[in-house]
Design an enzyme around this catalytic site. Structure first.
Site, short mmCIF file in Angstrom:
data_model
loop_
_atom_site.label_atom_id
_atom_site.label_comp_id
_atom_site.label_asym_id
_atom_site.label_seq_id
_atom_site.Cartn_x
_atom_site.Cartn_y
_atom_site.Cartn_z
N HIS A 62 4.99 35.30 31.61
CA HIS A 62 5.72 34.58 30.57
C HIS A 62 6.98 35.31 30.12
O HIS A 62 7.77 34.77 29.34
CB HIS A 62 4.81 34.29 29.36
CG HIS A 62 4.48 35.47 28.52
ND1 HIS A 62 3.25 36.08 28.56
CD2 HIS A 62 5.21 36.15 27.61
CE1 HIS A 62 3.24 37.09 27.71
NE2 HIS A 62 4.42 37.16 27.12
N ASP A 116 -1.36 35.13 33.82
CA ASP A 116 -0.07 35.53 33.28
C ASP A 116 0.35 36.90 33.84
O ASP A 116 0.32 37.91 33.16
CB ASP A 116 -0.15 35.58 31.75
CG ASP A 116 1.20 35.79 31.11
OD1 ASP A 116 2.22 35.68 31.81
OD2 ASP A 116 1.25 36.08 29.90
N SER A 211 4.45 42.46 25.79
CA SER A 211 3.97 41.72 26.96
C SER A 211 4.37 42.47 28.22
O SER A 211 5.50 42.93 28.35
CB SER A 211 4.58 40.33 26.99
OG SER A 211 4.21 39.62 25.84
#
Length: 262
Positions: A62, A116, A211
């Site tokens: 993402h 992801d 992330s």
């Protein structure tokens, strides 16, 4: 900038942060994590990552939001950094040649968060030295025990209620949670094969962000930071979620070859 996913039948929001943030941690010893990568857009940090080969970085899928980056505004990878607000002599800034998201990842699929993961093929190979090193991946896919203490690092928020990010690398120690506890809280949005989670103690966390930063357990990168509770990364109710690297070893090997440390 943060991207939020509203999980309908749980009635909660999941933040997949595009801003970095370590909460309840401390400043890392400069250059003590030479595998760390800062993914940047216009010199602005957006995600973390890990150098797994001289020409490949592993991060979260993402981190590439196709509506955000035009064909002329790609991410760059910054290696060998401690203070990303400065142009340190140790830093290597390398453009990304190719974005390889896992084929099962779909940013519009709110029911499956477990694929992801993304590889970044670098345009030029990193120069390995004391500031920049490759992090070996796990050898095989195996069961990850709970209560193990792990660490994660990133550039960003030290307080979830304060939007001022840290320029220097921060690190925090976290403890892994039992998979059944993760499942109890996140229901169908937690996949025990492909994900793990950390204990929600209300003080220590990665925050709407980090992330792609690796979770290091006993010197081994077991997972990458993925999702946290929206607007409250230190939520005591919802454990933070990570993508388990070992599950994706066959996919990684297929994409970059069996020899990692080249």
């Amino acid at each position: 900038m943060c991207l939020y996913i509203f999980v309908l039948h749980l009635g909660i929001s999941v933040a997949v942060g595009m801003e970095s943030g370590i909460t309840g941690g401390k400043v890392a010893k400069p250059y003590s994590r030479p595998y760390m990568a800062s993914l940047q857009h216009n010199r602005h940090h957006t995600c973390g990552g890990m150098l797994i080969r001289r020409d490949y970085v592993l991060t979260s899928a993402h981190c590439l939001n196709r509506s955000t980056f035009s064909s002329r505004n790609h991410l760059v990878v910054v290696l060998g950094a401690h203070n990303i607000s400065k142009q340190e002599n140790s830093q290597q800034i390398i453009q990304v040649a190719k974005y390889i998201q896992h084929p099962m990842y779909d940013q519009n699929n709110k029911k499956d968060l477990s694929h992801d993961i993304m590889l970044l093929k670098l345009k030029t190979k990193a120069k390995l030295n004391k500031f920049v090193k490759v992090m070996p991946l796990p050898k095989k896919n195996g069961k990850i025990p709970a209560n193990v203490k792990c660490s994660i690092a990133g550039w960003g928020l030290k307080n979830p209620k304060d939007d001022r990010a840290s320029s220097v690398l921060q690190e925090v120690t976290l403890k892994l949670q039992f998979s059944f506890e993760c499942k109890n809280k996140w229901k169908d949005y937690f996949n025990s094969e492909r994900m793990i989670c950390s204990v929600s103690d209300g003080k220590h966390a990665f925050c709407q962000g980090d992330s792609g930063s690796p979770l290091i357990c006993n010197t081994t990168p077991l997972a990458i930071a993925a999702y946290t509770f929206a607007n409250d990364c230190t939520s005591r109710k919802y454990p933070e979620l990570y993508i388990k690297i070992s599950y994706f070893l066959p996919w990684i090997k297929k994409k970059i070859g069996k020899k990692f440390n080249i």
